[in-house]
Enzyme design. Structure first.
Site, short mmCIF file in Angstrom:
data_model
loop_
_atom_site.label_atom_id
_atom_site.label_comp_id
_atom_site.label_asym_id
_atom_site.label_seq_id
_atom_site.Cartn_x
_atom_site.Cartn_y
_atom_site.Cartn_z
N ARG A 199 0.22 -9.11 13.50
CA ARG A 199 -0.46 -8.07 12.68
C ARG A 199 -1.38 -8.73 11.65
O ARG A 199 -2.45 -8.21 11.35
CB ARG A 199 0.59 -7.19 11.98
CG ARG A 199 1.26 -6.21 12.95
CD ARG A 199 2.61 -5.75 12.45
NE ARG A 199 2.58 -4.98 11.23
CZ ARG A 199 3.64 -4.76 10.46
NH1 ARG A 199 4.83 -5.25 10.80
NH2 ARG A 199 3.54 -4.05 9.37
N ARG A 243 -9.37 0.80 9.45
CA ARG A 243 -8.89 -0.54 9.75
C ARG A 243 -9.88 -1.32 10.60
O ARG A 243 -9.62 -2.47 10.94
CB ARG A 243 -7.60 -0.41 10.56
CG ARG A 243 -6.40 -1.04 9.89
CD ARG A 243 -5.23 -0.47 10.62
NE ARG A 243 -4.06 -1.23 10.50
CZ ARG A 243 -2.96 -0.77 9.89
NH1 ARG A 243 -2.97 0.38 9.27
NH2 ARG A 243 -1.88 -1.48 9.90
N ARG A 300 12.06 -1.68 10.72
CA ARG A 300 11.03 -1.29 11.69
C ARG A 300 10.94 -2.32 12.81
O ARG A 300 11.07 -3.52 12.56
CB ARG A 300 9.67 -1.19 10.98
CG ARG A 300 9.30 0.23 10.59
CD ARG A 300 8.09 0.32 9.69
NE ARG A 300 6.90 -0.36 10.17
CZ ARG A 300 5.72 -0.32 9.54
NH1 ARG A 300 5.60 0.38 8.41
NH2 ARG A 300 4.67 -0.94 10.02
N ARG A 344 11.95 -5.91 4.61
CA ARG A 344 11.74 -4.47 4.38
C ARG A 344 12.73 -3.63 5.18
O ARG A 344 13.10 -3.96 6.31
CB ARG A 344 10.32 -4.07 4.80
CG ARG A 344 10.09 -2.55 4.72
CD ARG A 344 8.65 -2.15 4.82
NE ARG A 344 8.05 -2.50 6.09
CZ ARG A 344 6.78 -2.24 6.39
NH1 ARG A 344 5.98 -1.66 5.50
NH2 ARG A 344 6.30 -2.58 7.56
N LYS A 395 0.83 -1.21 0.00
CA LYS A 395 0.00 0.00 0.00
C LYS A 395 0.86 1.26 0.00
O LYS A 395 0.67 2.17 -0.80
CB LYS A 395 -0.93 0.02 1.23
CG LYS A 395 -1.80 -1.22 1.36
CD LYS A 395 -2.69 -1.18 2.60
CE LYS A 395 -1.98 -1.16 3.94
NZ LYS A 395 -1.26 -2.42 4.26
P1 AP5 Z 1 4.91 -1.61 1.88
O1 AP5 Z 1 4.52 -0.78 0.70
O2 AP5 Z 1 5.73 -0.99 2.96
O3 AP5 Z 1 3.62 -2.34 2.49
P2 AP5 Z 1 2.36 -1.72 3.26
O4 AP5 Z 1 1.14 -2.40 2.70
O5 AP5 Z 1 2.38 -0.25 3.23
O6 AP5 Z 1 2.69 -2.34 4.68
P3 AP5 Z 1 2.79 -1.72 6.18
O7 AP5 Z 1 3.55 -2.74 7.00
O8 AP5 Z 1 3.32 -0.34 6.19
O9 AP5 Z 1 1.32 -1.78 6.56
P4 AP5 Z 1 0.75 -1.92 7.94
O10 AP5 Z 1 -0.65 -1.76 7.53
O11 AP5 Z 1 1.00 -3.11 8.76
O12 AP5 Z 1 1.53 -0.85 8.80
P5 AP5 Z 1 1.19 0.64 9.20
O13 AP5 Z 1 2.42 1.41 9.12
O14 AP5 Z 1 -0.03 1.11 8.49
O15 AP5 Z 1 5.67 -2.91 1.29
C1 AP5 Z 1 6.19 -3.90 2.17
C2 AP5 Z 1 7.55 -4.41 1.63
O16 AP5 Z 1 7.31 -5.11 0.40
C3 AP5 Z 1 8.56 -3.30 1.29
O17 AP5 Z 1 9.85 -3.76 1.59
C4 AP5 Z 1 8.41 -3.10 -0.24
O18 AP5 Z 1 9.62 -2.66 -0.84
C5 AP5 Z 1 8.03 -4.50 -0.68
N1 AP5 Z 1 7.12 -4.50 -1.82
C6 AP5 Z 1 6.05 -3.70 -2.02
N2 AP5 Z 1 5.43 -4.03 -3.17
C7 AP5 Z 1 6.11 -5.10 -3.67
C8 AP5 Z 1 5.95 -5.92 -4.82
N3 AP5 Z 1 4.94 -5.72 -5.68
N4 AP5 Z 1 6.84 -6.94 -5.02
C9 AP5 Z 1 7.84 -7.17 -4.15
N5 AP5 Z 1 8.06 -6.40 -3.03
C10 AP5 Z 1 7.19 -5.39 -2.81
O19 AP5 Z 1 0.75 0.43 10.73
C11 AP5 Z 1 1.69 0.12 11.75
C12 AP5 Z 1 0.99 0.05 13.09
O20 AP5 Z 1 0.37 1.34 13.41
C13 AP5 Z 1 -0.18 -0.93 13.18
O21 AP5 Z 1 0.27 -2.24 13.48
C14 AP5 Z 1 -1.03 -0.31 14.29
O22 AP5 Z 1 -0.48 -0.57 15.56
C15 AP5 Z 1 -0.89 1.18 14.03
N6 AP5 Z 1 -1.95 1.71 13.14
C16 AP5 Z 1 -1.76 2.27 11.90
N7 AP5 Z 1 -2.94 2.64 11.38
C17 AP5 Z 1 -3.89 2.31 12.29
C18 AP5 Z 1 -5.32 2.41 12.31
N8 AP5 Z 1 -6.00 2.93 11.27
N9 AP5 Z 1 -5.97 1.96 13.39
C19 AP5 Z 1 -5.29 1.44 14.46
N10 AP5 Z 1 -3.96 1.30 14.49
C20 AP5 Z 1 -3.26 1.73 13.42
#
Ligand code: AP5
Length: 212
Positions: free
Chosen positions: A172, A88, A161, A127, A13
């Site tokens: 997660r 979420r 991270r 990552r 994403k």
């Molecule tokens: P990346 O693009 O970083 O993936 P992402 O979907 O953005 O994953 P996140 O881990 O950031 O999502 P998340 O939802 O768990 O974390 P968030 O920060 O929102 O890609 C991942 C890897 O794959 C990278 O290395 C990239 O290079 C690689 N890649 C990408 N596309 C690829 C492809 N096509 N082929 C190969 N490789 C590829 O949330 C973190 C924490 O914050 C949560 O656990 C929670 O505690 C809190 N939080 C955040 N939002 C909320 C909410 N709305 N409500 C409650 N808690 C929340």
């Protein structure tokens, strides 16, 4: 254009949002990035959120909803936005509906990035991110520069991270399947959902996204 990027952790994403925001001049609102910024600055919100994030649990809805309210009502979002990592939970989605109705601007599309759990674990354990600007790398698919300096901001601040350990990634994923996956039906029933196979290479996923 007002978009939601939905999908499991590591689905890509944030990677795709970084490209799409430039192409369409949209604001990229990542609740994960906003929370990490609060943690870094040691704000009261950051102190409250940190324990949840480290354990791979969701931060309470009311904290997130207040944070989003001020983010999307700002001038920067007047051309549109991508919501990445929000909503979420069903209460978060309902709060977003109310907020957008008050603003008189409905959502255009919810894009669901579909990626299986083992691909998620493989992507997230490899990552790396820049702790200064948030740029995303992957030691297998998109390695950081050899000199250790971020390609985007030039700082030597590329890290793994804390929540990208396999144990926390699996928690997660459980949280995603229990609390976030119900949003698939929520948005499908509103005819807003587009499913996208997120398992291919980055450029192939971008090409699919361009057709949605
Ligand atoms: P990346 O693009 O970083 O993936 P992402 O979907 O953005 O994953 P996140 O881990 O950031 O999502 P998340 O939802 O768990 O974390 P968030 O920060 O929102 O890609 C991942 C890897 O794959 C990278 O290395 C990239 O290079 C690689 N890649 C990408 N596309 C690829 C492809 N096509 N082929 C190969 N490789 C590829 O949330 C973190 C924490 O914050 C949560 O656990 C929670 O505690 C809190 N939080 C955040 N939002 C909320 C909410 N709305 N409500 C409650 N808690 C929340």
């Amino acid at each position: 254009m007002k978009l939601v990027f939905l999908g499991p952790p590591g689905a890509g994403k944030g990677t795709q949002a970084a490209v799409v925001k430039e192409k369409y001049s949209l604001e990229h609102i990542s609740t994960g990035d906003m929370l990490r910024d609060h943690v870094k600055r040691q704000t009261a919100l950051g102190k409250e959120a940190k324990a949840f994030m480290d354990e791979g649990k969701l931060v309470p809805d009311e904290v997130i909803i207040n944070m989003i309210r001020s983010a999307i009502s700002g001038d920067a979002c007047s051309e549109g936005f991508i919501l990445d990592g929000f909503p979420r939970t069903v209460p978060q989605a309902e709060a977003l509906d109310v907020l957008l109705e008050e603003m008189g601007t409905p959502l255009d599309r919810v894009i669901l990035f579909e990626v299986d759990d083992e691909t998620v674990v493989s992507r997230l354990t490899s990552r790396r991110v820049c702790s200064t600007c948030g740029a995303i790398y992957n030691i297998h698919f998109d390695p950081p520069p050899e000199d250790g300096k971020c390609r985007v901001c030039g700082n030597a601040t590329i890290i793994q991270r804390k929540d990208d350990s396999e144990e926390v990634i699996r928690r997660r994923l459980e949280v995603y399947h229990e609390q976030t996956a119900p949003l698939i039906e929520y948005y499908a029933s509103k005819n807003l959902l587009s499913r996208l196979d997120g398992t291919g290479p980055k450029d192939a996923v971008l090409a699919l996204l361009g057709r949605r």
